[in-house]
Design an enzyme around this catalytic site. Structure first.
Site, short mmCIF file in Angstrom:
data_model
loop_
_atom_site.label_atom_id
_atom_site.label_comp_id
_atom_site.label_asym_id
_atom_site.label_seq_id
_atom_site.Cartn_x
_atom_site.Cartn_y
_atom_site.Cartn_z
N ILE A 152 5.09 4.46 -0.08
CA ILE A 152 5.93 3.31 -0.49
C ILE A 152 6.87 3.71 -1.63
O ILE A 152 8.08 3.46 -1.58
CB ILE A 152 5.04 2.11 -0.91
CG1 ILE A 152 4.23 1.62 0.30
CG2 ILE A 152 5.89 0.98 -1.48
CD1 ILE A 152 3.14 0.62 -0.01
N THR A 231 3.86 -4.22 -6.85
CA THR A 231 3.47 -4.59 -5.48
C THR A 231 2.27 -3.74 -5.05
O THR A 231 1.97 -3.68 -3.86
CB THR A 231 4.63 -4.36 -4.47
OG1 THR A 231 5.00 -2.98 -4.51
CG2 THR A 231 5.83 -5.23 -4.75
N SER A 232 1.58 -3.09 -6.02
CA SER A 232 0.48 -2.19 -5.62
C SER A 232 -0.86 -2.95 -5.60
O SER A 232 -1.24 -3.51 -4.57
CB SER A 232 0.42 -0.95 -6.50
OG SER A 232 0.15 -1.28 -7.85
N ARG A 233 -1.53 -3.01 -6.73
CA ARG A 233 -2.75 -3.81 -6.87
C ARG A 233 -2.72 -4.43 -8.26
O ARG A 233 -2.31 -3.77 -9.23
CB ARG A 233 -4.02 -2.96 -6.72
CG ARG A 233 -4.37 -2.58 -5.29
CD ARG A 233 -4.84 -3.80 -4.48
NE ARG A 233 -5.21 -3.46 -3.12
CZ ARG A 233 -4.39 -3.48 -2.07
NH1 ARG A 233 -3.13 -3.81 -2.20
NH2 ARG A 233 -4.84 -3.18 -0.86
N ASP A 257 3.73 -9.05 -6.83
CA ASP A 257 3.19 -9.49 -5.53
C ASP A 257 1.67 -9.50 -5.58
O ASP A 257 1.02 -10.01 -4.69
CB ASP A 257 3.66 -8.54 -4.41
CG ASP A 257 3.23 -9.03 -3.04
OD1 ASP A 257 3.48 -10.23 -2.75
OD2 ASP A 257 2.63 -8.25 -2.27
N GLU A 262 -6.32 -12.39 -7.84
CA GLU A 262 -5.65 -13.14 -6.78
C GLU A 262 -6.61 -13.72 -5.74
O GLU A 262 -6.38 -14.82 -5.24
CB GLU A 262 -4.57 -12.29 -6.09
CG GLU A 262 -5.11 -11.09 -5.35
CD GLU A 262 -4.00 -10.16 -4.86
OE1 GLU A 262 -3.14 -9.80 -5.67
OE2 GLU A 262 -4.01 -9.80 -3.68
N HIS A 303 0.79 -11.79 -2.54
CA HIS A 303 0.40 -10.55 -1.85
C HIS A 303 0.99 -10.55 -0.42
O HIS A 303 0.29 -10.30 0.56
CB HIS A 303 -1.12 -10.38 -1.80
CG HIS A 303 -1.53 -8.95 -1.62
ND1 HIS A 303 -2.60 -8.38 -2.27
CD2 HIS A 303 -1.01 -7.95 -0.86
CE1 HIS A 303 -2.71 -7.11 -1.91
NE2 HIS A 303 -1.75 -6.84 -1.05
N ALA A 305 3.91 -8.83 0.36
CA ALA A 305 4.89 -7.75 0.51
C ALA A 305 4.79 -7.09 1.89
O ALA A 305 5.78 -6.63 2.45
CB ALA A 305 4.70 -6.70 -0.59
N PHE A 306 3.60 -7.05 2.44
CA PHE A 306 3.37 -6.37 3.73
C PHE A 306 3.72 -7.27 4.91
O PHE A 306 3.72 -6.83 6.06
CB PHE A 306 1.88 -5.99 3.85
CG PHE A 306 1.02 -7.20 4.12
CD1 PHE A 306 0.67 -8.06 3.11
CD2 PHE A 306 0.61 -7.50 5.41
CE1 PHE A 306 -0.09 -9.19 3.35
CE2 PHE A 306 -0.15 -8.63 5.68
CZ PHE A 306 -0.49 -9.48 4.63
N1 NAD Z 1 1.47 -5.66 -1.73
C1 NAD Z 1 1.20 -5.25 -0.51
O1 NAD Z 1 1.31 -6.01 0.45
C2 NAD Z 1 0.76 -3.81 -0.29
C3 NAD Z 1 0.87 -3.26 1.01
C4 NAD Z 1 0.52 -1.92 1.19
C5 NAD Z 1 0.03 -1.18 0.13
N2 NAD Z 1 -0.09 -1.75 -1.11
C6 NAD Z 1 -0.61 -0.98 -2.23
O2 NAD Z 1 0.32 0.06 -2.53
C7 NAD Z 1 -0.43 1.24 -2.85
C8 NAD Z 1 0.44 2.46 -2.57
O3 NAD Z 1 0.63 2.58 -1.17
P1 NAD Z 1 1.16 3.94 -0.51
O4 NAD Z 1 1.11 3.73 0.96
O5 NAD Z 1 2.44 4.34 -1.14
O6 NAD Z 1 0.01 4.93 -0.98
P2 NAD Z 1 0.06 6.53 -1.00
O7 NAD Z 1 -1.36 6.98 -1.00
O8 NAD Z 1 0.99 7.05 0.04
O9 NAD Z 1 0.72 6.87 -2.43
C9 NAD Z 1 0.06 6.66 -3.64
C10 NAD Z 1 0.63 7.65 -4.65
O10 NAD Z 1 -0.01 7.39 -5.90
C11 NAD Z 1 -0.33 8.64 -6.49
N3 NAD Z 1 -1.45 8.48 -7.44
C12 NAD Z 1 -2.77 8.31 -7.16
N4 NAD Z 1 -3.48 8.20 -8.29
C13 NAD Z 1 -2.59 8.30 -9.30
C14 NAD Z 1 -2.71 8.27 -10.72
N5 NAD Z 1 -3.91 8.13 -11.32
N6 NAD Z 1 -1.59 8.41 -11.45
C15 NAD Z 1 -0.37 8.58 -10.86
N7 NAD Z 1 -0.20 8.62 -9.53
C16 NAD Z 1 -1.29 8.48 -8.76
C17 NAD Z 1 -0.70 9.56 -5.33
O11 NAD Z 1 -0.59 10.93 -5.70
C18 NAD Z 1 0.35 9.12 -4.30
O12 NAD Z 1 1.54 9.87 -4.40
C19 NAD Z 1 -1.68 1.14 -1.94
O13 NAD Z 1 -2.76 1.87 -2.44
C20 NAD Z 1 -1.98 -0.33 -1.90
O14 NAD Z 1 -2.92 -0.66 -2.90
C21 NAD Z 1 0.26 -3.05 -1.32
#
Ligand code: NAD
Length: 338
Positions: A152, A231-233, A257, A262, A303, A305-306
């Site tokens: 992402i 938009t992560s967690r 998001d 939540e 939540h 975004a997806f």
């Molecule tokens: N809001 C939503 O609807 C939604 C939808 C999908 C995913 N997400 C969240 O987005 C997150 C990211 O998704 P993605 O597909 O890009 O994941 P991904 O695994 O492709 O990328 C995560 C990145 O974070 C890096 N990382 C891990 N630990 C780290 C740390 N301690 N410090 C710095 N960088 C670190 C990894 O090296 C990687 O490059 C998911 O884990 C999920 O929780 C949210």
């Protein structure tokens, strides 16, 4: 014939799954999986859940036959991997379905905050066409700080750099120099990202290391007036730090998001009427979130975004592939349980 239970499916998804997995016994439970609802899937060999399901020891104990938990999401922090390992139960996820979908929502939040779209729409809906108080900021030429350059984050970096003409800097535990060169961004230490970014956006998974990565202690490093996007967690950022940042004007605007509590916010009535032993609630954070929701320069989406038509199709198709892989003893998208 296997018994497969699906929790939290929408009606159209149930019909789709029925067509695709005709040969199997299917059980649909509308609620999320908890220690209380698990018995509704008692005989299941495989269980598909969404992020509001808490797959902990208690819930697993009520699923004596289960050998696959497949989550209809990328993140799997709602699943107790150790408990699954102890039960020799595979855990699968949907590794890619919404890279672009979530990246686009990230920019929807960013633009909504930077151009005060929600306040503007509220104004015109109330009959006022005055633009007083609605002055925004351009994104072009501003510094975008991307935390996590995975699937992402890299799309966000690309859209920000190529689409909006932003200067992109990034932080990742595992920097990818080839990607950085391709997308035209540079990696910097986390503190530098905080102090130089006009917009900070989070795209890391929730782990022990990323929990409260931005917190009350390092909040002072953030550039005054920055926009914060997550938009992560939710738990990647300490809620109290967001509130403090908004109150002190460190953040000029915030677009979220995801928030820490939540799941609880969604079901407050349920929580009050029948508290679950597996649901640990941080009431202070919950209260801070209620205050956050009401701040005029904070916008929160649920939540979602997806949640695009295209992404939902990819999620359900991959979940079916995960189940078929498990049943044919050729599992795919397996999460390492330690
Ligand atoms: N809001 C939503 O609807 C939604 C939808 C999908 C995913 N997400 C969240 O987005 C997150 C990211 O998704 P993605 O597909 O890009 O994941 P991904 O695994 O492709 O990328 C995560 C990145 O974070 C890096 N990382 C891990 N630990 C780290 C740390 N301690 N410090 C710095 N960088 C670190 C990894 O090296 C990687 O490059 C998911 O884990 C999920 O929780 C949210």
């Amino acid at each position: 014939m296997a018994s497969i239970a699906f929790f939290e499916l929408e009606p159209w998804e149930k019909e789709y799954v029925k067509k695709k997995l005709k040969k199997h016994k299917l059980v649909f439970v509308d609620e999320k999986l908890t220690a209380e609802t698990a018995s509704k899937a008692k005989g299941a060999d495989a269980v598909a859940v969404f992020i509001y399901s808490k797959v902990g020891k208690e819930a697993l104990a009520k699923l004596p036959k289960v050998k696959l938990i497949t989550t209809m999401s990328t993140g799997f922090d709602h699943i107790d991997l150790q408990a699954c390992k102890g039960k020799k139960c595979l855990v699968c996820n949907v590794p890619t379905y919404g890279d672009i979908t979530v990246a686009e929502h990230t920019f929807a939040l960013m633009l909504a905050v930077s151009r005060k779209i929600v306040q503007a729409v509220e104004k015109t809906r109330s009959g006022s066409f005055e633009f007083e108080g609605l002055i925004g900021t351009d994104l072009k030429g501003k510094t975008l700080g991307v935390v996590g350059t995975g699937k992402i984050g890299r799309n966000v970096a690309h859209i920000g750099g190529e689409g909006f003409g932003m200067k992109v800097i990034a932080f990742d535990l595992f920097p990818n120099p080839v990607l950085a060169k391709e997308c035209g961004f540079i990696y910097v230490p986390f503190d530098k990202l905080l102090s130089e970014s006009d917009v900070i956006t989070f795209h890391v998974p929730l782990t022990k290391e990323t929990t409260h990565m931005l917190n009350k202690k390092n909040l002072s490093k953030v550039k005054k007036g920055a926009i914060l996007i997550n938009t992560s967690r939710g738990a990647v950022i300490e809620t109290g730090a967001i509130l403090e940042g908004v109150v002190k004007g460190i953040f000029s605007g915030v677009g979220l998001d995801v928030i820490e509590e939540e799941g609880v916010m969604k079901d407050e009535l349920e929580l009050l009427s029948k508290p679950s032993k597996e649901t640990k609630v941080d009431y202070r954070t919950l209260l801070e979130e209620h205050v956050l929701v009401e701040q005029p320069n904070v916008i929160i989406t649920p939540h979602s975004a997806f949640y695009s038509k295209e992404a939902l199709m990819r999620i359900i198709d991959t979940t079916i592939e995960n189940i078929e892989g498990f049943l044919s003893k050729k599992p795919v998208n397996v999460i390492k349980c330690g």
